[in-house]
Design a protein around this motif. Structure first.
Motif, PDB file in Angstrom:
ATOM      1  N   PRO A  26      23.126  33.038  32.371  1.00 54.64           N
ATOM      2  CA  PRO A  26      23.607  34.346  32.860  1.00 54.64           C
ATOM      3  C   PRO A  26      22.767  34.846  34.026  1.00 54.64           C
ATOM      4  N   MET A  27      23.423  35.539  34.933  1.00 54.33           N
ATOM      5  CA  MET A  27      22.749  36.138  36.078  1.00 54.33           C
ATOM      6  C   MET A  27      22.222  37.521  35.693  1.00 54.33           C
ATOM      7  N   GLN A  28      21.101  37.872  36.263  1.00 55.70           N
ATOM      8  CA  GLN A  28      20.546  39.202  36.021  1.00 55.70           C
ATOM      9  C   GLN A  28      21.264  40.232  36.889  1.00 55.70           C
ATOM     10  N   ALA A  29      21.092  41.506  36.499  1.00 54.53           N
ATOM     11  CA  ALA A  29      21.833  42.579  37.176  1.00 54.53           C
ATOM     12  C   ALA A  29      21.463  42.673  38.653  1.00 54.53           C
ATOM     13  N   HIS A  30      20.170  42.572  38.975  1.00 56.94           N
ATOM     14  CA  HIS A  30      19.780  42.703  40.378  1.00 56.94           C
ATOM     15  C   HIS A  30      20.256  41.510  41.203  1.00 56.94           C
ATOM     16  N   LEU A  79      37.854  42.238  44.218  1.00 53.88           N
ATOM     17  CA  LEU A  79      37.845  41.758  42.841  1.00 53.88           C
ATOM     18  C   LEU A  79      36.432  41.695  42.270  1.00 53.88           C
ATOM     19  N   LEU A  80      35.468  41.345  43.109  1.00 54.31           N
ATOM     20  CA  LEU A  80      34.082  41.280  42.632  1.00 54.31           C
ATOM     21  C   LEU A  80      33.597  42.654  42.200  1.00 54.31           C
ATOM     22  N   TYR A  81      33.811  43.658  43.022  1.00 54.93           N
ATOM     23  CA  TYR A  81      33.387  45.008  42.656  1.00 54.93           C
ATOM     24  C   TYR A  81      34.217  45.571  41.502  1.00 54.93           C
ATOM     25  N   LEU A  82      35.437  45.055  41.327  1.00 48.23           N
ATOM     26  CA  LEU A  82      36.260  45.506  40.210  1.00 48.23           C
ATOM     27  C   LEU A  82      35.834  44.840  38.905  1.00 48.23           C
ATOM     28  N   VAL A  83      35.446  43.576  38.974  1.00 49.64           N
ATOM     29  CA  VAL A  83      35.087  42.823  37.771  1.00 49.64           C
ATOM     30  C   VAL A  83      33.639  43.064  37.363  1.00 49.64           C
ATOM     31  N   LEU A  84      32.772  43.308  38.327  1.00 46.14           N
ATOM     32  CA  LEU A  84      31.335  43.371  38.048  1.00 46.14           C
ATOM     33  C   LEU A  84      30.973  44.425  37.002  1.00 46.14           C
ATOM     34  N   PRO A  85      31.508  45.656  37.062  1.00 42.34           N
ATOM     35  CA  PRO A  85      31.138  46.621  36.013  1.00 42.34           C
ATOM     36  C   PRO A  85      31.609  46.220  34.621  1.00 42.34           C
ATOM     37  N   SER A  89      27.458  40.115  32.831  1.00 47.70           N
ATOM     38  CA  SER A  89      26.676  38.910  32.580  1.00 47.70           C
ATOM     39  C   SER A  89      27.429  37.670  33.075  1.00 47.70           C
ATOM     40  N   LEU A  90      27.768  37.651  34.354  1.00 45.29           N
ATOM     41  CA  LEU A  90      28.375  36.459  34.933  1.00 45.29           C
ATOM     42  C   LEU A  90      27.367  35.328  34.945  1.00 45.29           C
ATOM     43  N   SER A  91      27.858  34.110  34.758  1.00 47.62           N
ATOM     44  CA  SER A  91      26.973  32.951  34.749  1.00 47.62           C
ATOM     45  C   SER A  91      26.715  32.468  36.175  1.00 47.62           C
ATOM     46  N   GLN A  92      25.716  31.600  36.317  1.00 50.87           N
ATOM     47  CA  GLN A  92      25.421  31.036  37.636  1.00 50.87           C
ATOM     48  C   GLN A  92      26.578  30.195  38.153  1.00 50.87           C
ATOM     49  N   GLY A  93      27.263  29.496  37.247  1.00 52.85           N
ATOM     50  CA  GLY A  93      28.402  28.694  37.678  1.00 52.85           C
ATOM     51  C   GLY A  93      29.525  29.547  38.231  1.00 52.85           C
ATOM     52  N   GLN A  94      29.819  30.676  37.581  1.00 49.20           N
ATOM     53  CA  GLN A  94      30.870  31.560  38.073  1.00 49.20           C
ATOM     54  C   GLN A  94      30.517  32.160  39.431  1.00 49.20           C
ATOM     55  N   VAL A  95      29.269  32.583  39.586  1.00 46.18           N
ATOM     56  CA  VAL A  95      28.849  33.166  40.859  1.00 46.18           C
ATOM     57  C   VAL A  95      28.830  32.099  41.949  1.00 46.18           C
ATOM     58  N   LEU A  96      28.433  30.872  41.597  1.00 47.86           N
ATOM     59  CA  LEU A  96      28.442  29.790  42.584  1.00 47.86           C
ATOM     60  C   LEU A  96      29.869  29.507  43.047  1.00 47.86           C
ATOM     61  N   ALA A  97      30.829  29.545  42.122  1.00 47.34           N
ATOM     62  CA  ALA A  97      32.231  29.333  42.504  1.00 47.34           C
ATOM     63  C   ALA A  97      32.701  30.420  43.475  1.00 47.34           C
ATOM     64  N   LEU A  98      32.331  31.667  43.220  1.00 46.37           N
ATOM     65  CA  LEU A  98      32.673  32.753  44.141  1.00 46.37           C
ATOM     66  C   LEU A  98      31.989  32.556  45.493  1.00 46.37           C
ATOM     67  N   PHE A  99      30.759  32.056  45.461  1.00 48.75           N
ATOM     68  CA  PHE A  99      30.036  31.815  46.700  1.00 48.75           C
ATOM     69  C   PHE A  99      30.722  30.721  47.523  1.00 48.75           C
ATOM     70  N   VAL A 100      31.151  29.652  46.847  1.00 48.33           N
ATOM     71  CA  VAL A 100      31.844  28.559  47.545  1.00 48.33           C
ATOM     72  C   VAL A 100      33.150  29.067  48.154  1.00 48.33           C
ATOM     73  N   PHE A 101      33.860  29.893  47.400  1.00 44.64           N
ATOM     74  CA  PHE A 101      35.095  30.489  47.932  1.00 44.64           C
ATOM     75  C   PHE A 101      34.791  31.291  49.200  1.00 44.64           C
ATOM     76  N   SER A 102      33.756  32.108  49.174  1.00 40.91           N
ATOM     77  CA  SER A 102      33.406  32.905  50.337  1.00 40.91           C
ATOM     78  C   SER A 102      33.004  32.026  51.517  1.00 40.91           C
ATOM     79  N   LEU A 103      32.273  30.938  51.235  1.00 41.60           N
ATOM     80  CA  LEU A 103      31.878  30.033  52.325  1.00 41.60           C
ATOM     81  C   LEU A 103      33.087  29.365  52.964  1.00 41.60           C
ATOM     82  N   LEU A 104      34.049  28.956  52.162  1.00 48.17           N
ATOM     83  CA  LEU A 104      35.247  28.317  52.722  1.00 48.17           C
ATOM     84  C   LEU A 104      36.039  29.306  53.570  1.00 48.17           C
ATOM     85  N   VAL A 105      36.117  30.554  53.122  1.00 45.33           N
ATOM     86  CA  VAL A 105      36.788  31.571  53.931  1.00 45.33           C
ATOM     87  C   VAL A 105      36.051  31.768  55.256  1.00 45.33           C
ATOM     88  N   LEU A 106      34.720  31.836  55.199  1.00 42.66           N
ATOM     89  CA  LEU A 106      33.932  32.000  56.419  1.00 42.66           C
ATOM     90  C   LEU A 106      34.080  30.786  57.336  1.00 42.66           C
TER      91      LEU A 106
END
Length: 438
Positions: A26-30, A79-85, A89-106
């Motif tokens: 799980p990822m920490q809040a900060h 969606l991130l700001y909607l789901v985050l609250p 406790s998102l996992s590192q794998g879930q956040v990495l998937a979101l990061f990859v999505f953002s990189l492909l868009v960029l």
């Protein structure tokens, strides 16, 4: 057919179990907050640069910029700001998937706006910096590899910006220089948003570390005193037993009334010493067992009064307790802290010493009151700050009391009026439990 279905299900279960351990961490809040800041930052960059291209430099960009890449980035951020609250406790794998999505868009955005000649390509440093902050080693390494691959691919594959409708060559160079300045400013702001919170967190951890080190040193000091007291009690036991035997022998050889009276006084004093040594041994054994225990405030005060009376049988020690029954969560060091204050009060005020316990909005207060002259105001302010080297022993006991009170997150306070001196131990509500009345 059933066997084949079973083997497929087994393979699916094996594949789900074979995910690396960091994927479910799980990822920490900060850390999630840093990632959310990055997504918002990237969305702002895409919106501003597209507006900049269209309205300032009148550069015609492919429709995919407006219909695909920008909407995908905005939807991902929303969606991130909607789901985050809801899922903190998102996992590192879930956040990495979101990061990859953002990189492909960029990457798609950069591909359609000049690739490597677009000064915004240097914004790829931002996901690397964020990834090193929020991820563990394996996902951060994956993110670095993906970002590096995107950078080198954009050096080879891109839509040439010179093939678009550009008003003049000067507009192209102005766009490039202004874009470089904008990237520098944006990355500086993003790094500032990361570094400042991390610096505050590191400072807080440093303060906690220093506090824990201080408490550990205080605990070692108290343990050393307890060991020394137990050793002293053991050494004093033999001469006291010898004196008791001599006292019994003298009673038989000295029949005079005056000698018997002196021997009675000697016997009383030996009994006091024996009780004090037994109490020291008991306290030393209790100190060897770490941790706090629960006891009633009235029982705690009764035990303190008993120990004080053994040392000062001429003092009555009037006690005032709150009407509300209170349960304390303490260890054996607190009684030593209160006894040290009573000892010092009895030294300066042989005629009157009182102990008062009060409840207030902040917690519990132990007040030791005496009618002695005490110390001067300048000396009073230094009590408990450090051991004082004085012939009557003043200073070391109060320094020990200060250490004990700090272990309870409390305060030791002294004040002197015209006719009395007060020593207060102020403890927070965390050391007590009072019944609630409905």
């Amino acid at each position: 057919m059933a066997t084949i279905a079973y083997s497929k299900n087994t393979r699916l279960k094996t594949m789900s179990i074979s995910l690396p351990g960091w994927w479910r961490t799980p990822m920490q809040a900060h850390q999630l907050q840093f990632f959310a800041h990055y997504m918002l930052f990237l969305s702002c960059v895409l919106v501003l640069t597209l507006s900049w291209f269209h309205w300032v430099y009148h550069i015609h960009l492919p429709d995919r910029m407006y219909l695909l890449w920008l909407p995908l980035q905005l939807i991902g951020t929303f969606l991130l700001y909607l789901v985050l609250p809801r899922f903190k406790s998102l996992s590192q794998g879930q956040v990495l998937a979101l990061f990859v999505f953002s990189l492909l868009v960029l990457a798609g955005y950069l591909y359609d706006s000049g690739g490597a000649i677009n000064p915004l390509i240097h914004i790829l440093i931002a996901p690397i910096a964020i990834g090193l902050v929020i991820f563990s080693r394996q996902p951060a390494f994956i993110l670095i590899l993906l970002t590096t691959a995107i950078y080198f691919l954009l050096n080879r594959f891109y839509v040439p910006i010179m093939s678009m409708k550009i008003p003049s060559l000067n507009a192209f160079f102005d766009w490039h220089l202004s874009g470089s300045a904008a990237v520098f400013l944006g990355i500086s702001v993003l790094v500032m948003m990361i570094v400042f919170p991390l610096r505050q967190k590191l400072d807080a951890q440093q303060q906690d570390l220093l506090k824990n080190q201080k408490q550990a040193l205080q605990h070692e000091y108290l343990l050393a005193l307890a060991t020394f007291a137990a050793s002293s009690a053991h050494r004093l036991g033999t001469p006291l037993n010898t004196l008791s035997l001599i006292e019994s022998s003298l009673r038989q050889t000295c029949p005079s009334s005056q000698a018997q009276q002196d021997l009675d006084i000697m016997s009383d004093q030996l009994n006091v010493c024996q009780k004090a040594l037994s109490n020291i041994r008991r306290k030393a054994d209790q100190s060897a067992r770490p941790g706090r225990f629960s006891c009633a405030l009235s029982d705690f005060i009764a035990e303190v009064k008993e120990e004080f009376t053994l040392l000062h049988p001429m003092h009555e020690l009037p006690i005032t307790l709150p009407d509300t029954p209170i349960t304390l969560h303490i260890d054996n060091s607190l009684s030593l802290a209160v006894l040290n204050l009573l000892e010092n009060a009895a030294r300066y005020s042989p005629d009157y010493v009182a102990l008062r316990c009060e409840l207030n909005n902040n917690g519990l207060v132990f007040q030791v009151i005496d009618h002695g002259q005490g110390l001067r105001d300048t000396e009073l302010s230094q009590l408990g700050k450090r051991p004082l080297d004085q012939s009557d022993g003043e200073g070391i006991g109060l320094y020990l009391t200060q250490m004990i009170v700090e272990r309870y997150q409390g305060q030791l306070h002294f004040e002197r009026a015209e006719n009395e001196t007060r020593a207060e131990i102020r403890l927070s509500k965390g050391v007590m439990e009072a019944p609630t009345h409905e």
